[in-house]
Write a protein that holds these residues in place. Structure first.
Motif, PDB file in Angstrom:
ATOM      1  N   TYR A  36       0.819  -1.215   0.000  1.00 49.49           N
ATOM      2  CA  TYR A  36       0.000   0.000   0.000  1.00 49.49           C
ATOM      3  C   TYR A  36       0.850   1.261   0.000  1.00 49.49           C
ATOM      4  O   TYR A  36       0.321   2.366  -0.068  1.00 49.49           O
ATOM      5  CB  TYR A  36      -0.923   0.016   1.215  1.00 49.49           C
ATOM      6  CG  TYR A  36      -1.999  -1.040   1.163  1.00 49.49           C
ATOM      7  CD1 TYR A  36      -3.215  -0.793   0.542  1.00 49.49           C
ATOM      8  CD2 TYR A  36      -1.803  -2.291   1.728  1.00 49.49           C
ATOM      9  CE1 TYR A  36      -4.202  -1.757   0.479  1.00 49.49           C
ATOM     10  CE2 TYR A  36      -2.776  -3.270   1.675  1.00 49.49           C
ATOM     11  CZ  TYR A  36      -3.976  -2.993   1.049  1.00 49.49           C
ATOM     12  OH  TYR A  36      -4.943  -3.964   0.987  1.00 49.49           O
ATOM     13  N   ALA A  37       2.159   1.116   0.111  1.00 51.10           N
ATOM     14  CA  ALA A  37       3.040   2.268   0.290  1.00 51.10           C
ATOM     15  C   ALA A  37       3.424   2.929  -1.026  1.00 51.10           C
ATOM     16  O   ALA A  37       4.387   3.701  -1.070  1.00 51.10           O
ATOM     17  CB  ALA A  37       4.301   1.838   1.041  1.00 51.10           C
ATOM     18  N   GLY A  38       2.733   2.651  -2.097  1.00 54.57           N
ATOM     19  CA  GLY A  38       3.017   3.286  -3.374  1.00 54.57           C
ATOM     20  C   GLY A  38       3.826   2.397  -4.299  1.00 54.57           C
ATOM     21  O   GLY A  38       4.305   1.327  -3.932  1.00 54.57           O
ATOM     22  N   ASP A  39       3.980   2.874  -5.523  1.00 55.58           N
ATOM     23  CA  ASP A  39       4.700   2.132  -6.556  1.00 55.58           C
ATOM     24  C   ASP A  39       6.154   1.929  -6.140  1.00 55.58           C
ATOM     25  O   ASP A  39       6.734   2.734  -5.399  1.00 55.58           O
ATOM     26  CB  ASP A  39       4.628   2.901  -7.869  1.00 55.58           C
ATOM     27  CG  ASP A  39       4.890   2.024  -9.082  1.00 55.58           C
ATOM     28  OD1 ASP A  39       5.112   0.815  -8.899  1.00 55.58           O
ATOM     29  OD2 ASP A  39       4.869   2.558 -10.203  1.00 55.58           O
ATOM     30  N   ALA A  40       6.752   0.832  -6.637  1.00 55.96           N
ATOM     31  CA  ALA A  40       8.122   0.515  -6.235  1.00 55.96           C
ATOM     32  C   ALA A  40       8.734  -0.468  -7.214  1.00 55.96           C
ATOM     33  O   ALA A  40       8.040  -1.152  -7.978  1.00 55.96           O
ATOM     34  CB  ALA A  40       8.132  -0.075  -4.826  1.00 55.96           C
ATOM     35  N   TRP A  41      10.071  -0.562  -7.183  1.00 55.38           N
ATOM     36  CA  TRP A  41      10.809  -1.596  -7.883  1.00 55.38           C
ATOM     37  C   TRP A  41      10.928  -2.818  -6.986  1.00 55.38           C
ATOM     38  O   TRP A  41      11.115  -2.688  -5.780  1.00 55.38           O
ATOM     39  CB  TRP A  41      12.212  -1.113  -8.249  1.00 55.38           C
ATOM     40  CG  TRP A  41      12.244   0.079  -9.163  1.00 55.38           C
ATOM     41  CD1 TRP A  41      12.528   1.369  -8.811  1.00 55.38           C
ATOM     42  CD2 TRP A  41      11.980   0.095 -10.566  1.00 55.38           C
ATOM     43  NE1 TRP A  41      12.454   2.193  -9.896  1.00 55.38           N
ATOM     44  CE2 TRP A  41      12.124   1.428 -11.000  1.00 55.38           C
ATOM     45  CE3 TRP A  41      11.639  -0.885 -11.492  1.00 55.38           C
ATOM     46  CZ2 TRP A  41      11.926   1.799 -12.322  1.00 55.38           C
ATOM     47  CZ3 TRP A  41      11.453  -0.513 -12.809  1.00 55.38           C
ATOM     48  CH2 TRP A  41      11.598   0.814 -13.225  1.00 55.38           C
ATOM     49  N   VAL A  42      10.792  -3.979  -7.573  1.00 54.17           N
ATOM     50  CA  VAL A  42      10.968  -5.222  -6.820  1.00 54.17           C
ATOM     51  C   VAL A  42      12.462  -5.546  -6.801  1.00 54.17           C
ATOM     52  O   VAL A  42      13.063  -5.798  -7.845  1.00 54.17           O
ATOM     53  CB  VAL A  42      10.180  -6.383  -7.460  1.00 54.17           C
ATOM     54  CG1 VAL A  42      10.367  -7.662  -6.653  1.00 54.17           C
ATOM     55  CG2 VAL A  42       8.696  -6.023  -7.582  1.00 54.17           C
TER      56      VAL A  42
ATOM     57  N   LEU B  84       6.101  -2.450  -9.930  1.00 54.19           N
ATOM     58  CA  LEU B  84       4.786  -2.974  -9.559  1.00 54.19           C
ATOM     59  C   LEU B  84       3.681  -2.459 -10.475  1.00 54.19           C
ATOM     60  O   LEU B  84       2.818  -3.223 -10.919  1.00 54.19           O
ATOM     61  CB  LEU B  84       4.472  -2.620  -8.105  1.00 54.19           C
ATOM     62  CG  LEU B  84       5.295  -3.345  -7.036  1.00 54.19           C
ATOM     63  CD1 LEU B  84       4.935  -2.819  -5.645  1.00 54.19           C
ATOM     64  CD2 LEU B  84       5.086  -4.851  -7.100  1.00 54.19           C
ATOM     65  N   SER B  85       3.691  -1.174 -10.781  1.00 55.28           N
ATOM     66  CA  SER B  85       2.601  -0.605 -11.574  1.00 55.28           C
ATOM     67  C   SER B  85       2.601  -1.093 -13.010  1.00 55.28           C
ATOM     68  O   SER B  85       1.591  -1.007 -13.703  1.00 55.28           O
ATOM     69  CB  SER B  85       2.684   0.921 -11.566  1.00 55.28           C
ATOM     70  OG  SER B  85       3.901   1.353 -12.159  1.00 55.28           O
ATOM     71  N   GLU B  86       3.736  -1.622 -13.493  1.00 60.06           N
ATOM     72  CA  GLU B  86       3.820  -2.069 -14.870  1.00 60.06           C
ATOM     73  C   GLU B  86       3.601  -3.566 -15.016  1.00 60.06           C
ATOM     74  O   GLU B  86       3.487  -4.077 -16.125  1.00 60.06           O
ATOM     75  CB  GLU B  86       5.190  -1.697 -15.464  1.00 60.06           C
ATOM     76  CG  GLU B  86       5.402  -0.198 -15.592  1.00 60.06           C
ATOM     77  CD  GLU B  86       6.767   0.142 -16.128  1.00 60.06           C
ATOM     78  OE1 GLU B  86       7.611  -0.774 -16.228  1.00 60.06           O
ATOM     79  OE2 GLU B  86       7.003   1.328 -16.428  1.00 60.06           O
TER      80      GLU B  86
END
Length: 433
Positions: free
Chosen positions: A347-353, A384-386
């Motif tokens: 829930y903390a926003g978009d991020a790179w895995v 994550l968003s992609e």
């Protein structure tokens, strides 16, 4: 001789679950289209998908006995076309649309159980003033006429919320509306529905009931049946799903009322020889039942739950109705009296895995904790968003399926699984965003 079953976008996790059904040795499974073309694909060219799948079927040297799918869009809409081309019996495209086109489905539901259907208002998000087309009081939900997984679904509390969501819908709705409209325009659709194509959205009254559940069933030779009820629990934001629990804890009389409504509504849709799931809300304070939506497919999310409790994935039902066999689904033959699917979300926003659990780490967890299956949706390096088809408020990056003897045991196992599954994320910088 084994039956040849073509499965749209068959992935490894679900392929393994096919081994749990009682007639597993009677079938040979073939993936129809690679998963990357369907699962969280960046775009869908419906003519290309249909042409590629048709060529694969035509080039197959054996007999095509069935074509099935457990995914949502776009595969459910593709099935009638592909089955007809392969000379297989099929439900009609129109019957699929009566379930999936949100406005058409609501109109049919209202004919049967008007007291259970919220008010809706269709609108064109590309109109000059789309909010003026909505005849509902705040708050309400908005969602595309066709999407899935709550994608582009927003809770609207005030005009500012609507004006913030509209640009996102305009930017992203084409991913679904273009392939949807390709088949929608080829179907026989009532005039008032034909005017509301996939570029439109639906505004809908918010259902305030606390308890949500899903009924899994099928239609065989025109007669619908229900074989399982699963609870859907939401996070505190009341939008994102937290977990599914099977079997439902709802009182039996409430479940029976839902089953009776399901049979009435499914007969009206015209769906035939096809599995389905249908979602309801129940308000324990008033006893009111509200119908949420219909999906003309099994739920892939429920397959491991049925396996853990009943002893076989409900894929068995999907295969049998496609082959023209009356299902005789097992009851209580699984290793556990109950099971849950936990959605692992950020829930903390978009991020790179940056890190996902290694295979050896998952194996160690499953050795320590019995009755656990894990599906990781992301890989290292993903954004994550992609990658993930998540709702508008979170990013779902893994699922944990757990069997147990009590709800307390399920939750305890869930907590231990999270402790043993190391994920690492790097928030996006302002430049990356």
């Amino acid at each position: 001789m084994k039956k040849n079953i073509f499965v749209l976008a068959l992935d490894d996790f679900t392929n393994a679950l096919f081994g749990t059904i009682r007639q597993a040795d009677s079938y040979r499974y073939h993936s129809l289209l690679p998963p990357r073309k369907i699962i969280a694909a960046a775009n869908y060219s419906m003519p290309e998908l249909l042409a590629t799948a048709s060529r694969q079927l035509e080039r197959f040297e054996g007999r095509v006995d069935a074509i099935v799918s457990y995914w949502d869009f776009p595969t459910t809409l593709m099935l009638p076309t592909l089955r007809r081309a392969a000379g297989l019996p099929t439900t009609s495209l129109e019957s699929i649309l009566r379930c999936e086109h949100k406005l058409w489905s609501r109109a049919i539901q209202r004919e049967v159980v008007p007291e259970m259907i919220p008010r809706v208002s269709a609108f064109d998000p590309f109109a000059a003033d789309p909010l003026s087309r909505i005849d509902l009081d705040f708050p309400f939900w908005i969602k595309p006429v066709k999407a899935h997984s709550s994608i582009l679904g927003f809770r609207i509390e005030c005009p500012a919320d609507f004006h913030a969501a509209t640009p996102l819908i305009r930017q992203r709705i084409g991913r679904f509306s273009d392939p949807f409209n390709y088949l929608f325009q080829r179907a026989e659709v009532p005039g008032e529905i034909a005017a509301v194509d996939g570029n439109h959205c639906l505004a809908e009254e918010i259902i305030t009931a606390q308890h949500q559940c899903t009924l899994e069933g099928y239609v065989f030779h025109g007669e619908p049946r229900v074989f399982g009820v699963i609870d859907s629990l939401r996070e505190t934001n009341r939008s994102s799903f937290s977990r599914y629990h099977y079997p439902s804890r709802l009182p039996q009389e409430v479940q029976q009322r839902m089953i009776e409504v399901t049979l009435q509504v499914m007969r009206r849709t015209g769906l035939n020889n096809e599995p389905f799931n249908i979602e309801f809300f129940h308000d324990p304070q008033t006893g009111r039942i509200s119908l949420l939506e219909i999906n003309p497919r099994i739920s892939k999310s429920h397959c491991p739950l049925f396996h853990l409790v009943e002893g076989a994935s409900q894929q068995e039902v999907m295969l049998e109705v496609a082959l023209g066999i009356q299902p005789n689904y097992p009851r209580g033959a699984g290793a556990y009296p109950m099971a849950t699917k936990f959605m692992v979300r950020r829930y903390a926003g978009d991020a790179w895995v940056r890190r996902v659990p290694r295979a050896v780490e998952i194996a160690a967890m499953q050795q320590e904790i019995d009755g656990v299956l894990v599906m990781v949706w992301v890989k290292e390096g993903d954004r994550l968003s992609e990658f993930t088809d998540s709702d508008s408020y979170s990013f779902e990056y893994a699922n944990i399926f757990i069997g147990g003897k009590s709800e307390e045991e399920l939750l305890s196992k869930q907590q231990r699984c999270l402790e043993m599954l190391p994920f690492e994320f790097e928030p996006l910088t302002a430049q990356a965003i």
